[in-house]
Write a protein that holds these residues in place. Structure first.
Motif, PDB file in Angstrom:
ATOM      1  N   UNK A 138       1.009  12.058  -4.023  1.00 35.67           N
ATOM      2  CA  UNK A 138       1.997  11.741  -2.986  1.00 35.67           C
ATOM      3  C   UNK A 138       3.291  12.479  -3.334  1.00 35.67           C
ATOM      4  N   UNK A 139       4.131  12.744  -2.318  1.00 44.96           N
ATOM      5  CA  UNK A 139       5.404  13.430  -2.617  1.00 44.96           C
ATOM      6  C   UNK A 139       6.373  12.538  -3.393  1.00 44.96           C
ATOM      7  N   UNK A 140       7.378  13.173  -3.976  1.00 45.27           N
ATOM      8  CA  UNK A 140       8.467  12.518  -4.728  1.00 45.27           C
ATOM      9  C   UNK A 140       8.012  11.881  -6.031  1.00 45.27           C
ATOM     10  N   UNK A 141       7.013  11.025  -5.965  1.00 43.92           N
ATOM     11  CA  UNK A 141       6.453  10.414  -7.178  1.00 43.92           C
ATOM     12  C   UNK A 141       4.978  10.148  -6.918  1.00 43.92           C
ATOM     13  N   UNK A 142       4.106  10.573  -7.828  1.00 42.76           N
ATOM     14  CA  UNK A 142       2.670  10.325  -7.617  1.00 42.76           C
ATOM     15  C   UNK A 142       2.358   8.851  -7.881  1.00 42.76           C
ATOM     16  N   UNK A 143       1.169   8.445  -7.460  1.00 43.30           N
ATOM     17  CA  UNK A 143       0.733   7.070  -7.714  1.00 43.30           C
ATOM     18  C   UNK A 143       0.641   6.774  -9.208  1.00 43.30           C
ATOM     19  N   UNK A 144       0.252   7.795  -9.998  1.00 44.43           N
ATOM     20  CA  UNK A 144       0.151   7.585 -11.453  1.00 44.43           C
ATOM     21  C   UNK A 144       1.533   7.406 -12.077  1.00 44.43           C
ATOM     22  N   UNK A 159      -5.615   2.160  -8.072  1.00 45.14           N
ATOM     23  CA  UNK A 159      -5.528   3.541  -7.615  1.00 45.14           C
ATOM     24  C   UNK A 159      -6.674   3.748  -6.625  1.00 45.14           C
ATOM     25  N   UNK A 160      -6.346   4.250  -5.432  1.00 41.99           N
ATOM     26  CA  UNK A 160      -7.359   4.542  -4.410  1.00 41.99           C
ATOM     27  C   UNK A 160      -7.189   6.011  -4.045  1.00 41.99           C
ATOM     28  N   UNK A 161      -8.148   6.842  -4.433  1.00 39.81           N
ATOM     29  CA  UNK A 161      -7.952   8.284  -4.321  1.00 39.81           C
ATOM     30  C   UNK A 161      -9.238   9.008  -3.963  1.00 39.81           C
ATOM     31  N   UNK A 162      -9.103  10.277  -3.579  1.00 41.70           N
ATOM     32  CA  UNK A 162     -10.295  11.106  -3.357  1.00 41.70           C
ATOM     33  C   UNK A 162     -10.669  11.816  -4.656  1.00 41.70           C
ATOM     34  N   UNK A 206       5.198   7.183  -0.300  1.00 43.18           N
ATOM     35  CA  UNK A 206       5.219   7.882  -1.596  1.00 43.18           C
ATOM     36  C   UNK A 206       5.488   6.885  -2.726  1.00 43.18           C
ATOM     37  N   UNK A 207       5.452   7.381  -3.949  1.00 49.27           N
ATOM     38  CA  UNK A 207       5.607   6.519  -5.113  1.00 49.27           C
ATOM     39  C   UNK A 207       6.974   5.880  -5.247  1.00 49.27           C
ATOM     40  N   UNK A 208       8.014   6.602  -4.817  1.00 49.06           N
ATOM     41  CA  UNK A 208       9.388   6.062  -4.895  1.00 49.06           C
ATOM     42  C   UNK A 208       9.511   4.841  -3.983  1.00 49.06           C
ATOM     43  N   UNK A 209       9.021   4.991  -2.735  1.00 54.22           N
ATOM     44  CA  UNK A 209       9.055   3.862  -1.780  1.00 54.22           C
ATOM     45  C   UNK A 209       8.214   2.686  -2.296  1.00 54.22           C
ATOM     46  N   UNK A 210       7.091   3.003  -2.938  1.00 50.52           N
ATOM     47  CA  UNK A 210       6.207   1.944  -3.464  1.00 50.52           C
ATOM     48  C   UNK A 210       6.954   1.086  -4.477  1.00 50.52           C
ATOM     49  N   UNK A 217       0.852  -1.194   0.000  1.00 47.38           N
ATOM     50  CA  UNK A 217       0.000   0.000   0.000  1.00 47.38           C
ATOM     51  C   UNK A 217       0.888   1.243   0.000  1.00 47.38           C
ATOM     52  N   UNK A 218       0.557   2.204  -0.858  1.00 44.28           N
ATOM     53  CA  UNK A 218       1.279   3.490  -0.880  1.00 44.28           C
ATOM     54  C   UNK A 218       0.281   4.614  -0.644  1.00 44.28           C
TER      55      UNK A 218
END
Length: 199
Positions: A57-63, A78-81, A35-39, A6-7
């Motif tokens: 998310x910071x550094x890299x978005x989920x997209x 993708x789980x988003x508002x 964030x996306x990098x950690x993911x 999960x990111x």
């Protein structure tokens, strides 16, 4: 057992999602990223079956992370508002298996994961309605003008590039504002980006 990463950059939401999914007998959360990098790092460490990602998310978005992980064999949800058709279009191009909204009931997420693992795709119904229900009202020429406006070009530069008179460009711009029902160029650009109308 379905292995999940999960990111999500909101720690409370990340913890809640992790706990919720760990309660499911057939699921195991093997990594949680902020964030996306950690993911992407966790994906390479754990090779999960499913990666659930927020968009902003910071550094890299989920997209961006989804685009990078395309074709690597992990199913991405993708789980988003954000129920924006522009984001949804980009997610579809990145090959995501699911696009769900955070205000959906929690049991829906677990069921969606199972459906996706069985080969289906799951998208929030309101996004599908938006995606298919809204056509870009601008003509090809109006789109070209607006894209040049978005590139920071002024009326004269647009006129030169499209071989038009400056007055004609101004007429196009006022037609664009009328059709999109916006007050200025910035709003026109923002709306077109959000709806995924730019190339």
């Amino acid at each position: 057992m379905i292995r999940i990463v999960i990111a999500e950059d909101q720690r409370m939401m990340l913890g809640a999602l992790g706990s919720l999914l760990d309660l499911e007998e057939d699921m195991e959360v093997v990594g949680m990223a902020g964030n996306g990098v950690e993911a992407i790092e966790l994906f390479h460490q754990h090779t999960p079956d499913v990666c659930i990602m927020d968009i902003e998310m910071p550094e890299k978005t989920g997209l961006e992370a989804a685009e990078e992980m395309k074709g690597l064999g992990c199913k991405i949800i993708i789980l988003t508002t954000f129920a924006r058709s522009g984001y949804f279009q980009r997610a579809l191009k990145a090959g995501v298996s699911g696009y769900l909204l955070k205000d959906s009931p929690s049991e829906e997420l677990a069921n969606s994961i199972r459906n996706i693992m069985s080969g289906r795709r799951v998208y929030a119904p309101e996004l599908i309605d938006d995606f298919y229900g809204e056509e870009n009202p601008l003509t090809e020429r109006e789109r070209a003008v607006l894209e040049l406006v978005a590139d920071g070009k002024n009326t004269k530069e647009i006129a030169d590039e499209l071989q038009l008179k400056s007055g004609t460009v101004r007429n196009y711009i006022s037609a664009i504002l009328d059709k999109l029902e916006v007050k200025n160029r910035i709003e026109a650009i923002t709306q077109s980006k959000e709806k995924g109308w730019f190339k």
